[in-house]
Design a protein around this motif. Structure first.
Motif, mmCIF file in Angstrom:
data_model
loop_
_atom_site.group_PDB
_atom_site.id
_atom_site.type_symbol
_atom_site.label_atom_id
_atom_site.label_comp_id
_atom_site.label_asym_id
_atom_site.label_seq_id
_atom_site.Cartn_x
_atom_site.Cartn_y
_atom_site.Cartn_z
ATOM 1 N N ARG A 10 -15.915 16.104 -31.641
ATOM 2 C CA ARG A 10 -14.775 16.879 -31.148
ATOM 3 C C ARG A 10 -15.111 18.355 -30.972
ATOM 4 O O ARG A 10 -14.469 19.061 -30.216
ATOM 5 N N CYS A 11 -16.124 18.837 -31.689
ATOM 6 C CA CYS A 11 -16.479 20.262 -31.684
ATOM 7 C C CYS A 11 -17.155 20.641 -30.373
ATOM 8 O O CYS A 11 -18.021 19.929 -29.869
ATOM 9 N N LYS A 12 -16.748 21.785 -29.814
ATOM 10 C CA LYS A 12 -17.386 22.284 -28.591
ATOM 11 C C LYS A 12 -18.249 23.516 -28.849
ATOM 12 O O LYS A 12 -18.714 24.151 -27.915
ATOM 13 N N GLY A 13 -18.450 23.860 -30.097
ATOM 14 C CA GLY A 13 -19.368 24.934 -30.446
ATOM 15 C C GLY A 13 -18.867 26.326 -30.133
ATOM 16 O O GLY A 13 -19.669 27.222 -29.848
ATOM 17 N N MET A 28 -23.492 27.219 -37.409
ATOM 18 C CA MET A 28 -23.766 26.340 -36.278
ATOM 19 C C MET A 28 -24.999 25.496 -36.580
ATOM 20 O O MET A 28 -26.010 26.002 -37.054
ATOM 21 N N GLY A 29 -24.879 24.206 -36.324
ATOM 22 C CA GLY A 29 -25.968 23.278 -36.597
ATOM 23 C C GLY A 29 -27.046 23.335 -35.531
ATOM 24 O O GLY A 29 -26.904 23.996 -34.496
ATOM 25 N N ARG A 30 -28.098 22.607 -35.776
ATOM 26 C CA ARG A 30 -29.219 22.558 -34.837
ATOM 27 C C ARG A 30 -29.223 21.280 -34.018
ATOM 28 O O ARG A 30 -30.050 21.113 -33.133
ATOM 29 N N LYS A 35 -21.280 15.621 -26.324
ATOM 30 C CA LYS A 35 -20.863 16.470 -25.204
ATOM 31 C C LYS A 35 -21.940 17.470 -24.799
ATOM 32 O O LYS A 35 -21.799 18.155 -23.809
ATOM 33 N N GLY A 36 -22.984 17.583 -25.611
ATOM 34 C CA GLY A 36 -24.070 18.507 -25.300
ATOM 35 C C GLY A 36 -23.937 19.867 -25.957
ATOM 36 O O GLY A 36 -24.601 20.816 -25.555
ATOM 37 N N TYR A 37 -23.092 19.983 -26.981
ATOM 38 C CA TYR A 37 -22.875 21.255 -27.676
ATOM 39 C C TYR A 37 -23.504 21.223 -29.071
ATOM 40 O O TYR A 37 -23.535 20.179 -29.714
#
Length: 77
Positions: A10-13, A28-30, A35-37
């Motif tokens: 669900r996260c879009k970064g 922020m993760g690696r 979705k590509g984020y």
């Protein structure tokens, strides 16, 4: 003790939760989600004070908080 649960898909970064956290325990993760984020991750769970600012700030409702097994909703709908 509060437990933060982040739904990676669900996260879009947007990093709003990272900046909203007064304890600076989100980052922020690696890894990349479907979705590509790059998505937010918990860095230090033990320092969480349960303020729910990350849950309230998230526009995608990708973050949940549980305290002793009880899930708290930010909104009633």
């Amino acid at each position: 003790m509060p437990q933060i649960i982040i739904s990676p898909d669900r996260c879009k970064g947007c990093e709003l939760c990272v900046h909203a956290c007064p304890q600076q325990i989100l980052g922020m993760g690696r890894r990349i989600n479907v979705k590509g984020y790059f998505y937010a991750e918990m860095v230090e769970q033990m320092r969480c004070i349960g303020c729910r600012l990350c849950c309230i700030t998230c526009p995608d409702m990708a973050i949940e908080m549980r305290v002793n097994g009880t899930m708290y909703h930010s909104f009633s709908y």
